[in-house]
Structures are given as structure tokens and as C-alpha cells.
Design a protein around this motif. Sequence first.
Motif, PDB file in Angstrom:
ATOM      1  N   VAL A 125     -49.887 -59.253  91.672  1.00 23.99           N
ATOM      2  CA  VAL A 125     -49.531 -57.902  91.288  1.00 23.99           C
ATOM      3  C   VAL A 125     -48.040 -57.862  90.560  1.00 23.99           C
ATOM      4  N   ALA A 126     -47.829 -57.762  89.643  1.00 24.91           N
ATOM      5  CA  ALA A 126     -46.327 -57.691  88.904  1.00 24.91           C
ATOM      6  C   ALA A 126     -45.569 -56.563  89.373  1.00 24.91           C
ATOM      7  N   SER A 127     -46.297 -55.556  89.854  1.00 25.26           N
ATOM      8  CA  SER A 127     -45.513 -54.326  90.340  1.00 25.26           C
ATOM      9  C   SER A 127     -45.208 -54.179  91.988  1.00 25.26           C
ATOM     10  N   ILE A 128     -45.440 -55.342  92.621  1.00 25.41           N
ATOM     11  CA  ILE A 128     -45.035 -55.169  93.981  1.00 25.41           C
ATOM     12  C   ILE A 128     -44.220 -56.480  94.466  1.00 25.41           C
ATOM     13  N   THR A 129     -43.414 -55.839  95.194  1.00 21.09           N
ATOM     14  CA  THR A 129     -42.289 -56.894  95.822  1.00 21.09           C
ATOM     15  C   THR A 129     -42.640 -57.335  97.153  1.00 21.09           C
ATOM     16  N   ARG A 130     -42.202 -58.353  97.687  1.00 20.82           N
ATOM     17  CA  ARG A 130     -42.321 -58.661  99.121  1.00 20.82           C
ATOM     18  C   ARG A 130     -40.925 -58.495  99.931  1.00 20.82           C
ATOM     19  N   ALA A 131     -39.946 -57.823  99.279  1.00 24.64           N
ATOM     20  CA  ALA A 131     -38.567 -57.735  99.953  1.00 24.64           C
ATOM     21  C   ALA A 131     -39.043 -56.624 101.259  1.00 24.64           C
ATOM     22  N   ASP A 132     -38.286 -57.283 102.379  1.00 24.47           N
ATOM     23  CA  ASP A 132     -38.729 -56.577 103.513  1.00 24.47           C
ATOM     24  C   ASP A 132     -37.428 -55.728 103.999  1.00 24.47           C
ATOM     25  N   THR A 133     -36.101 -55.961 103.394  1.00 26.21           N
ATOM     26  CA  THR A 133     -34.987 -55.390 103.712  1.00 26.21           C
ATOM     27  C   THR A 133     -34.367 -54.798 102.672  1.00 26.21           C
ATOM     28  N   LEU A 134     -33.604 -53.633 102.775  1.00 29.71           N
ATOM     29  CA  LEU A 134     -32.858 -53.173 101.627  1.00 29.71           C
ATOM     30  C   LEU A 134     -32.146 -54.288 100.700  1.00 29.71           C
ATOM     31  N   ASP A 135     -31.287 -55.098 101.569  1.00 29.30           N
ATOM     32  CA  ASP A 135     -30.555 -55.980 100.754  1.00 29.30           C
ATOM     33  C   ASP A 135     -31.546 -56.833  99.886  1.00 29.30           C
ATOM     34  N   GLU A 136     -32.731 -57.320 100.257  1.00 30.79           N
ATOM     35  CA  GLU A 136     -33.547 -57.818  99.607  1.00 30.79           C
ATOM     36  C   GLU A 136     -33.896 -57.320  98.298  1.00 30.79           C
ATOM     37  N   LEU A 137     -34.440 -55.698  98.778  1.00 29.33           N
ATOM     38  CA  LEU A 137     -35.175 -55.094  97.625  1.00 29.33           C
ATOM     39  C   LEU A 137     -34.120 -54.813  96.435  1.00 29.33           C
ATOM     40  N   ARG A 138     -32.807 -54.628  96.808  1.00 28.54           N
ATOM     41  CA  ARG A 138     -31.747 -54.212  95.812  1.00 28.54           C
ATOM     42  C   ARG A 138     -31.680 -55.635  95.087  1.00 28.54           C
TER      43      ARG A 138
END
Length: 300
Positions: free
Chosen positions: A231-244
Amino acid sequence: MCAWAEARGAIIAVLSEHHATADGHLPSPLILASAIAARTKVLNILVAAAVLPLYHPVRLAEDMTVLDNLSKGRVTYVFGIGHRPEEYEHMGVDTSRRGKIADESLELLLRLLAGDPVDLDGRRIHVTPAPSTEGGPRILIAGGSTAAAKRAGRNGLGFIAFTNAPGLKETFEAESRAHGHEPGPAQFPDGSSATAVFVSDDVDAAWAELGSYLLHDARMAAAYRKGDESVASITRADTLDELRSAQGPYAVMTINDAVAQIRSGTSLQLHPLCGGMPPELAWPYLERASVATARARGEG
């Protein structure tokens, strides 16, 4: 927010659906769509995606018909089969039959929305009043599987894919033509456009203020699709730094960057209440997005 946004050039309001969630995700998009339609005049409304096997097709046809009249045809529907077993358990529906139920419900739904009486299993079904839109409200199918692409093509409907899996577009088009339809509108993710955009004067401050909500939304979406990386709209980032740093679905941009994006032909996909964000926190970001829109049009 939708009425306010309509007056400032918003194109469409998108309503999703989930059931039995810990954070109170919207379970009844048609109810909210009715409220939005009553408060607006031209804003389009997209219900995307409703979990078709969880609806009774006759009652769904009636609700869609009433809403089509109320909104003067401004509501479009995207139907999928869902991906959370908890939702099927919640509704008492067998998840192993969801594809078959979807096919049967869709076939009946399309017949009912055409406006003619239907004889089925010895009973007569006639949905009234007739919809405002000739032939019924616009419907598309969502999914990332061959079955979803074929479901859309077989019924002459549009297709919204959440993945660019090889052959999916070709399957949709071939199935459409095999059943006498020209392929309907189709959308495939480009992998570069954020789906939750916030506009701020100070990007660092905005991430600090919004981060917990965006991260919650990202984690919940990922938890709903364990082991599914398609799914292109999903990220597996698990911390705020990773998400950003991921440069994925969530983006905070300056007004100038937002203006540049709009002028490039890409709309701003705003998500003002993302992750359960309080409305009072969301309003300033909407207002800055409005400023960007006005500047992009040369109005300010």
C-alpha cells in the motif's frame, strides 16, 4: 470545516470508514456525507472506501438514493472489501466470504440504483425515490488485487488502486473490454504525493505540535495491514524522526512550497483532523493552506 473550505476553492471532501477502532475512526461515512451535503452547495464528496460486504445492499441502495437527491449528485462512492478481520467480527460477517459477498451485493446494488424493480429469490425489490443522478450515483472499486481489478472491469466501473502491482492496470482494462465496457477512470499511486498535508509558517514547530497525531495515524494505518507492504499510502515509520524523514504520506510544508505545488498542478491533500487532532489545533493549518491557495491563484 467543509463549508469553510468550499468557500475557499476546495475541490472535494473525502470520508473513509473503519469500525470498532480504539481511536473512534468514522464508522458511518454516509451520515457525515449527509451533514456535509446539507452545509455545502457545490463541494464534491467522496466516500472512500466503504466496506461493501458490511452493508445490506437494499438498504445501502436506499441510503445512496436519498443522499444522491439531497446532495444533487455530489456524492461518489468507492467500495472495497476491507482488510480488518475485527470489522467483520464486529458486524457478524464471515470474512472468508467477503469477495463473494461483495460481488453479489454489487450486482444487486447496481440493478437497484438503475431505478427499476428487481425480482430476486421470489421477492420484489424496488428502491424509491429514483436517484437524482441518471443511472444512480457514481461508483468505483478500490483494491490492490487482481480480484478487485476484475470486479471493477466486469461491472464497467472505475478503479482506484492502492498499489502499482505489475499487470493490475492491464487486468482492469482487459476485464472491462471483455465485458463490453470501455475502461472507466482509474487511479494508481504515483508514490510521490503526500496524502496528509499541513501548511505552516514554521515547519519545525509544526512537526513538534502535530507529530504525536501524525505518528499515531501512521502507526494505526500500518497496524491495520500487518505484513502488507504493497500500500503506497502507508509508512512503516515508528518514530517521529523516521516519519518526518520518510517523505511519504505525511508532509508539513511552508506556504511558498504549497504555492509551488499547487501551481505545478498537484492539489493539496489536507487531513485536518488526522490522528484525532482537536479542531482548534487544526484550524490555523487550514487557514495557511487557504492563503497558499489564494496566492497560487494570484489573489494574494
